[in-house]
Design an enzyme around this catalytic site. Sequence first.
Site, PDB file in Angstrom:
ATOM      1  N   ASN A   3      18.393 -45.591   9.681  1.00  0.00           N
ATOM      2  CA  ASN A   3      17.361 -44.757   8.810  1.00  0.00           C
ATOM      3  C   ASN A   3      17.593 -43.397   8.881  1.00  0.00           C
ATOM      4  O   ASN A   3      17.519 -42.566   7.782  1.00  0.00           O
ATOM      5  CB  ASN A   3      15.939 -44.863   9.600  1.00  0.00           C
ATOM      6  N   SER A  39      16.438 -45.343  -0.624  1.00  0.00           N
ATOM      7  CA  SER A  39      15.485 -44.089  -1.080  1.00  0.00           C
ATOM      8  C   SER A  39      15.204 -44.870  -2.847  1.00  0.00           C
ATOM      9  O   SER A  39      15.981 -45.411  -3.350  1.00  0.00           O
ATOM     10  CB  SER A  39      15.951 -42.918  -1.197  1.00  0.00           C
ATOM     11  N   TYR A  78      22.573 -35.754  -2.188  1.00  0.00           N
ATOM     12  CA  TYR A  78      21.367 -36.594  -1.683  1.00  0.00           C
ATOM     13  C   TYR A  78      21.419 -37.956  -2.350  1.00  0.00           C
ATOM     14  O   TYR A  78      21.734 -39.145  -1.709  1.00  0.00           O
ATOM     15  CB  TYR A  78      20.240 -35.936  -1.427  1.00  0.00           C
ATOM     16  N   LYS A 102      22.198 -42.492  -1.170  1.00  0.00           N
ATOM     17  CA  LYS A 102      21.068 -43.170  -1.272  1.00  0.00           C
ATOM     18  C   LYS A 102      21.433 -44.517  -2.055  1.00  0.00           C
ATOM     19  O   LYS A 102      21.341 -45.736  -1.616  1.00  0.00           O
ATOM     20  CB  LYS A 102      19.857 -42.795  -1.400  1.00  0.00           C
TER      21      LYS A 102
END
Length: 254
Positions: free
Chosen positions: A91, A144, A157, A161
């Site tokens: 996570n 995500s 980012y 993901k």
Amino acid sequence: MRLLEGKTVLVTGGSTGIGRAAAIGAAQHGANVAINYASSDDKAASCIAEIEALGQKGLAVKGDVALPETASDFVAQAVDAFGRVDVMVSNAGICPFHAFLDMPAETFERTQRVNMHGAYYMCQAAARQMVAQGDGGAIVAVSSISALVGGEYQTHYTPTKAGVHSLMQSAAIALGRHGIRCNSVLPGTILTEINKDDLADADKRRYMESRTPLGRLGQPEDLIGPIVFLASDMAAYVTGAALLVDGGMFVNLQ
């Protein structure tokens, strides 16, 4: 029904946000839980206190997931404490919002190291232990909605993901013969430490809520059920899958 009775669950980034909710949720379902965390000693201690208050054993191990030795140490300490590893919930992640054209190299590289390299090392270390045990296991990675859509201030980012999602697909193939299932959850906009500053803008928060068919933003606890399900024997024939947990935001394009 306690879906993780007697299992050992490892959670990275377990002191706050989705990781904390997953760790406590696993304990609610009968698991002993080890958490990895980066810096929040008090929050890690309070998470373990909540796990132990539920009658389960807890362990907090501090370390930077960007370093491969952190993963091997985390797994080793969990095995020393609990005897085995049944589930890894990968996570840990960061998202320092920044524009694309002047993105500092260190911001880009640190985000890659924590989110992508960290997930790889942790899942690999857990899988090695599961293979040695010989009776399978489950890996759940927190990807995500950003694996599927872009973000102006998330160019560093969103690729990580997407990478975590892809990692679970490939690991599912590599580890299926060992009885290890690998799946990802894709949260939408969840109110956590990562986005609290971004969503402090009341207009932006209202806009994000308006984009969500269920009419609200997510809470970390909204991830407990999906993560526990994928970690449990109820998902015994589910591997290489990705589960959106976004209140319907992704499908609301109109």
